[in-house]
Design an enzyme around this catalytic site. Structure first.
Site, PDB file in Angstrom:
ATOM      1  CE  LYS A  53      -3.762  -2.630   1.769  1.00  8.64           C
ATOM      2  NZ  LYS A  53      -4.451  -3.247   2.882  1.00  8.64           N
ATOM      3  CD  GLN A  97      -3.581  -4.897   5.947  1.00  2.82           C
ATOM      4  OE1 GLN A  97      -3.393  -3.948   5.209  1.00  2.82           O
ATOM      5  NE2 GLN A  97      -4.237  -5.983   5.560  1.00  2.82           N
ATOM      6  CG  ASP A 120     -10.062  -1.016   3.723  1.00  9.08           C
ATOM      7  OD1 ASP A 120      -9.645  -1.302   2.588  1.00  9.08           O
ATOM      8  OD2 ASP A 120      -9.502  -1.357   4.769  1.00  9.08           O
TER       9      ASP A 120
END
Ligand code: NAD
Length: 285
Positions: A53, A97, A120
């Protein structure tokens, strides 16, 4: 002859486009889009995902802030960090995460991220908007799947799509996006009876099970398009998907490989969502 849908190539060209749009938006607004990435503990897979990322941010002209917290971080400490990032006007997107250590309730954490920074697309607000057909941050993996299908000129409207897996991050939102594209959708899961028969009826198969080589050639209709979401290790420790690629591919019209299929697109859609969040925040200021 089957087509291998090259997610790496598609992701690279999308990243170039995002970088150009991010750079011109930064010039106009006096700052770059910014993504805050939080990792708790030292799970090796999470470490790799976070690194990917960061790399993608660099390639897309997006600033990244990294918060690496120890395994012992309490839920309250994590919630406090998210609250401060929610209130930080320089931060456009927040990503925590997963998986988190067992003592932290993942639901409480995803719920705590401001819907305006939920790049997300996992928050109840984003998922609710998706369900009701409103504009929202789309969950990255399902959004990437649609891009992959379209890049391969896959007919979707009116076609039968079978999704194997019903998680909130892949299976269920993929079903909603495929419905939005006017596919007829069947969602299979661990309790599905006669799974192979269901999959054999599919024009499009989306496999998100998390079991190496779970989808075998006998389950695939000739000419189907197969999207393999799984990330697993085979008996010899090599990265592989949920689909027995070698035997399934010859029956397909098109298929994604692992690695190099869905994975690079997931990260790219995260970049797209971060740029979208930045543009929304700049409009409001
Ligand atoms: P999950 O464990 O949350 O869900 C797995 C699903 O598979 C469940 O809904 C379960 O009902 C179903 N399932 C399990 N056993 C089954 C069986 N025998 N028959 C039918 N269905 C069965 O997993 P997830 O988070 O949805 O991820 C699935 C896979 O995709 C994993 O390998 C994960 O690592 C991978 N993944 C990849 C990306 C990417 O960007 N490439 C993103 C997210 C997840």
């Amino acid at each position: 002859m089957y087509l291998i849908i090259d997610g790496k190539k598609l992701a690279a060209s999308m990243r170039e486009d995002i970088a150009a749009r991010a750079a011109s938006a930064a010039e106009k607004n006096g700052r770059r889009p910014c993504l805050a990435v939080i990792k708790v503990g030292s799970d090796p897979a999470s470490q790799t995902y976070v690194k990917n990322k960061e790399k993608a941010c660099a390639a897309c002209s997006i600033e990244s802030l990294k918060y690496e917290l120890p395994e012992t971080t309490s839920e309250d400490e994590l919630l406090a960090l998210i609250a401060s990032l929610n209130g930080d006007s320089r931060v456009d997107g927040i990503l925590c995460q997963l998986p988190l250590p067992k003592h932290i309730d993942e639901g409480r954490i995803t719920d705590a991220i401001s819907p305006e920074k939920d790049v997300d697309g996992f928050s109840p607000v984003s998922l609710g908007k998706l369900l009701s057909g409103k504009d929202s941050f789309l969950p990255c993996t399902p959004a990437g799947i649609i891009k992959l299908l379209k890049s391969a000129a896959t007919p979707i409207a009116g076609k039968h799509c079978v999704i194997i897996g019903r998680s909130s991050i892949v299976g269920k939102p993929s079903a909603l996006l495929m419905l939005r594209e006017n596919a007829t959708v069947t969602v299979c899961h661990s309790r599905t009876e006669h799974l192979a028969d269901e999959v054999r009826r599919a024009d499009i198969v989306i496999a998100a099970v998390g079991k190496a080589k779970f989808v075998t050639a006998d389950m695939i209709k000739d000419g189907a398009t197969v999207i393999d979401v799984g990330i697993n290790r085979d008996e010899s420790g090599r990265l592989c998907g949920d689909v027995d690629f070698e035997n399934v591919a010859p029956k397909c019209r098109a298929i994604t490989p692992v690695p190099g299929g869905v994975g690079p697109m997931t990260v790219t859609m995260l970049m797209e969502n971060t740029l979208k969040a930045f543009e929304m925040h700049c409009k409001k200021q």
